[in-house]
Scaffold this motif. Structure first.
Motif, mmCIF file in Angstrom:
data_model
loop_
_atom_site.group_PDB
_atom_site.id
_atom_site.type_symbol
_atom_site.label_atom_id
_atom_site.label_comp_id
_atom_site.label_asym_id
_atom_site.label_seq_id
_atom_site.Cartn_x
_atom_site.Cartn_y
_atom_site.Cartn_z
ATOM 1 N N GLY A 188 0.821 -1.194 -0.145
ATOM 2 C CA GLY A 188 0.033 0.072 0.100
ATOM 3 C C GLY A 188 0.868 1.371 -0.163
ATOM 4 N N ASP A 189 1.982 1.046 0.481
ATOM 5 C CA ASP A 189 2.971 2.224 0.368
ATOM 6 C C ASP A 189 4.062 2.111 -0.642
ATOM 7 N N ILE A 190 3.729 2.403 -1.825
ATOM 8 C CA ILE A 190 4.392 1.921 -3.011
ATOM 9 C C ILE A 190 5.818 2.206 -3.061
ATOM 10 N N ASN A 191 6.240 3.636 -2.559
ATOM 11 C CA ASN A 191 7.716 3.652 -2.519
ATOM 12 C C ASN A 191 8.499 2.901 -1.647
ATOM 13 N N ALA A 192 7.935 2.486 -0.276
ATOM 14 C CA ALA A 192 8.814 1.680 0.748
ATOM 15 C C ALA A 192 8.520 0.406 0.210
ATOM 16 N N TYR A 193 7.372 -0.210 -0.445
ATOM 17 C CA TYR A 193 7.255 -1.550 -0.975
ATOM 18 C C TYR A 193 8.387 -1.833 -2.108
ATOM 19 N N THR A 194 8.590 -0.644 -3.005
ATOM 20 C CA THR A 194 9.297 -0.967 -4.237
ATOM 21 C C THR A 194 10.855 -1.141 -3.657
ATOM 22 N N LYS A 195 11.061 -0.365 -2.767
ATOM 23 C CA LYS A 195 12.734 -0.333 -2.222
ATOM 24 C C LYS A 195 12.727 -1.878 -1.482
ATOM 25 N N GLU A 196 11.668 -2.395 -0.786
ATOM 26 C CA GLU A 196 11.730 -3.598 -0.157
ATOM 27 C C GLU A 196 11.897 -4.921 -1.288
ATOM 28 N N ASP A 197 11.084 -4.651 -2.123
ATOM 29 C CA ASP A 197 10.829 -5.560 -3.366
ATOM 30 C C ASP A 197 12.307 -5.635 -4.038
ATOM 31 N N PHE A 198 12.944 -4.500 -4.004
ATOM 32 C CA PHE A 198 14.336 -4.547 -4.947
ATOM 33 C C PHE A 198 15.389 -5.380 -3.864
ATOM 34 N N HIS A 199 15.307 -4.823 -2.705
ATOM 35 C CA HIS A 199 16.257 -5.135 -1.575
ATOM 36 C C HIS A 199 16.183 -6.891 -1.540
ATOM 37 N N PHE A 200 14.892 -7.510 -1.856
ATOM 38 C CA PHE A 200 14.783 -8.926 -1.894
ATOM 39 C C PHE A 200 15.688 -9.479 -3.176
ATOM 40 N N HIS A 201 15.543 -8.776 -4.079
ATOM 41 C CA HIS A 201 16.221 -9.398 -5.407
ATOM 42 C C HIS A 201 17.889 -9.124 -5.332
ATOM 43 N N MET A 202 18.231 -8.186 -4.290
ATOM 44 C CA MET A 202 19.517 -7.725 -4.123
ATOM 45 C C MET A 202 19.935 -8.776 -3.052
ATOM 46 N N ILE A 203 19.217 -9.411 -2.252
ATOM 47 C CA ILE A 203 19.675 -10.451 -1.143
ATOM 48 C C ILE A 203 20.082 -11.629 -2.328
ATOM 49 N N LEU A 204 19.244 -11.934 -3.249
ATOM 50 C CA LEU A 204 19.322 -13.056 -3.964
ATOM 51 C C LEU A 204 20.798 -12.821 -4.864
ATOM 52 N N ALA A 205 21.086 -11.709 -5.353
ATOM 53 C CA ALA A 205 22.276 -11.368 -5.810
ATOM 54 C C ALA A 205 23.369 -11.775 -5.052
ATOM 55 N N GLU A 206 23.443 -11.021 -3.579
ATOM 56 C CA GLU A 206 24.501 -11.491 -2.698
ATOM 57 C C GLU A 206 24.619 -12.831 -2.514
ATOM 58 N N ILE A 207 23.509 -13.756 -2.254
ATOM 59 C CA ILE A 207 23.522 -15.153 -2.039
ATOM 60 C C ILE A 207 24.481 -15.644 -3.236
ATOM 61 N N SER A 208 24.239 -15.294 -4.414
ATOM 62 C CA SER A 208 24.924 -15.563 -5.585
ATOM 63 C C SER A 208 26.358 -16.024 -5.459
ATOM 64 N N GLY A 209 26.785 -14.809 -4.717
ATOM 65 C CA GLY A 209 28.358 -14.487 -4.402
ATOM 66 C C GLY A 209 29.171 -14.177 -5.665
ATOM 67 N N ASN A 210 28.563 -13.986 -6.577
ATOM 68 C CA ASN A 210 29.140 -13.254 -7.703
ATOM 69 C C ASN A 210 29.227 -11.909 -7.861
ATOM 70 N N SER A 211 30.454 -11.376 -7.864
ATOM 71 C CA SER A 211 30.757 -10.115 -7.546
ATOM 72 C C SER A 211 30.379 -9.010 -8.538
ATOM 73 N N LEU A 212 30.303 -9.821 -9.857
ATOM 74 C CA LEU A 212 29.823 -8.788 -10.968
ATOM 75 C C LEU A 212 28.627 -8.563 -10.932
ATOM 76 N N VAL A 213 27.775 -9.658 -10.480
ATOM 77 C CA VAL A 213 26.304 -9.470 -10.622
ATOM 78 C C VAL A 213 26.075 -8.203 -9.318
ATOM 79 N N ILE A 214 26.579 -8.464 -8.150
ATOM 80 C CA ILE A 214 26.360 -7.749 -7.005
ATOM 81 C C ILE A 214 26.525 -6.324 -7.429
ATOM 82 N N HIS A 215 27.764 -6.171 -8.034
ATOM 83 C CA HIS A 215 28.112 -4.717 -8.272
ATOM 84 C C HIS A 215 27.217 -4.134 -9.545
ATOM 85 N N LEU A 216 26.753 -4.826 -10.583
ATOM 86 C CA LEU A 216 25.824 -4.362 -11.461
ATOM 87 C C LEU A 216 24.626 -4.191 -11.089
#
Length: 233
Positions: A139-167
């Protein structure tokens, strides 16, 4: 958002920031002519030199183009322009969003699979907490969007690939903007559904399932966005 008179400190930077925010908010859209320098001077209560400095700075950043004898116009943007992090990201039309989501399919599908293989209990807890926050702030689009992206950023971090994380880090603004654009159009239900499915796939370390869910997540979101956008035209 109306333009506001400028306080007599850091005048040029204030003018620049307000103009930039108007562009980010979509007050002035690609191809549109900005008010004249005289009109901007009157709105801000500043000198013509101050306004001109701000316009020149926006032009250097590639946000505006100056046409001799005509004035300043908002430039058209595509995601490729955003490889320089100085360029703001909220400038996304439907075609740009489509390109970004195609990019997400190319990159994030494999990232999801790798994350499913590598995730530790601590990683899974981080994803669970992120998903809980998404649910709590829907319901709070701005906050929800940031957390949505954060979820995907966590996946990138779990992958352990420094290029993916940096990009992902470099493209934070443009990816968040695309997610927000789509979420405003189609709502949060689809995103929450697929994030739950992703979490379940990662909990059982199912590489193929995680990739399938991520692909469906991004492709269905884009399909629904395009369909809804077409209806509103």
């Amino acid at each position: 958002m109306a333009l506001q008179a400028i306080k007599k400190t850091n005048i040029s930077e204030q003018v620049f920031n307000q103009l930039k925010q108007q562009l980010l908010d979509g007050t002035w859209t690609p191809g549109q002519k900005l008010p004249s320098e005289n009109e901007l001077c009157a709105a801000f209560g500043v000198s013509r030199i101050t306004v001109r400095q701000a316009l020149q700075k926006l032009t250097v950043l590639g946000l505006l183009e100056t046409r001799l004898g005509e004035g300043s116009f908002v430039r058209e943007f595509t995601p490729g322009h955003y490889m320089n992090e100085m360029i703001p990201a909220m400038y996304l039309g439907a075609s740009s969003v489509e390109e970004i989501f195609e990019f997400r399919v190319i990159m994030e599908v494999e990232v999801a699979g790798i994350a499913a293989r590598k995730a530790t209990d601590a990683d899974i807890e981080r994803l669970s907490q992120s998903l809980k926050r998404m649910t709590d702030i829907r319901g709070d689009i701005n906050a929800y969007t940031k957390e949505d992206f954060h979820f995907h950023m966590i996946l990138a971090e779990i992958s352990g690939n420094s290029l993916v994380i940096h990009l992902m880090g470099l493209l934070t603004d443009v990816l968040e903007a695309a997610i927000q654009n789509v979420t405003r159009t189609i709502g949060e239900d689809s995103g929450l559904k697929y994030h739950n499915l992703l979490l379940e796939a990662i909990k059982i370390h199912n590489y193929d399932m995680a990739k399938t869910v991520m692909r469906e997540h991004v492709e269905i979101a884009l399909k629904n966005f395009k369909a809804t956008s077409a209806l509103s035209e």
